[in-house]
Scaffold this active site. Structure first.
Site: not given
Length: 243
Positions: A67-68
């Site tokens: 993810g981020c």
């Protein structure tokens, strides 16, 4: 353009929509900050790898995507024995290793973290356990929370055959436990080059602790690290500084 302004402009449309809602509607933001963590986002207490990887060097490197990269970097920066955790891109070519190009999900890159660590303090197996337990949700295919696209996929980028086999064996071990709500979708992609991200992405969680996206999505990961891995947690993060 300031770091905060640049980062806001740079984020993808799903993330911009979430940020806009939080920034423009304080009541909504307050509700999100105080919402209960649902099963998809909650950390999972999992066993350590069944075997130990033989690591004899004084320093080793691992690369993870989940993810981020703001939150994943923030988690590993609080792990004792980690000497550096750099946000970047892996999975694609050098000429597309930028935020603007990778954000559309067509470059093969995933937002990643390159973790440099001391194996005498923290092992590759320890890092994998933290990665699967608190750093991200390994059952979400090509997304994490509000961020969607292959650039947010759950991926391990092993740097040698030993890491490759070890990561695959641990995924199989975890799938057999049934502790997650669904099957683990984490891919293992060896022989991929890591490229450091732009400076404004480095140390983002530490430098922007009140940024709404960080408050909602990432600070709970650091809190979970402290709760589930108290012996591995250190209060002062190791920062990248200026690359």
């Amino acid at each position: 353009m300031s770091r905060s302004t640049t980062a806001t402009v740079a984020r993808t449309q799903p993330k911009r929509a979430v940020l806009a809602a939080m920034l423009l509607l304080p009541a909504l933001a307050f509700g999100l900050w105080n919402r209960p963590v649902d099963a998809q986002e909650a950390p999972v207490e999992i066993p350590a790898p069944a075997t130990t990887l033989n690591e004899t060097s004084a320093s080793a490197t691992a690369v993870f995507a989940g993810g981020c990269f703001w939150g994943v970097q923030g988690v590993f920066q609080h792990v004792a024995g980690v000497t550096k955790a750099v946000s970047g891109y892996a999975g694609g070519a050098a000429d597309t290793a930028t935020y603007d190009q990778s954000s559309n999900g067509s470059t093969g890159h995933a937002e990643s973290i390159q973790v440099t660590y001391d194996p005498s303090v923290v092992s590759y197996g320890d890092l994998l356990q933290i990665y699967f337990s608190v750093a991200h949700n390994p059952t979400q295919l090509n997304y994490q929370g509000p961020d969607h696209g292959t650039q947010y996929r759950s991926t391990i980028f092993p740097l040698n055959d030993e890491q490759t086999g070890y990561a695959k064996a641990y995924i199989a071990q975890l799938d057999e436990t049934g502790l997650f709500d669904g099957p683990i979708v984490t891919t293992v992609e060896p022989q991929k080059t890591f490229y450091a991200a732009e400076q404004y992405h480095q140390d983002f969680l530490t430098l922007n602790p009140t940024y709404p996206y960080i408050v909602v999505n990432d600070l709970p990961k650091v809190a979970a690290l402290k709760q589930l891995f108290p012996d591995a947690y250190r209060d002062e993060p190791v920062l990248v500084g200026t690359l």
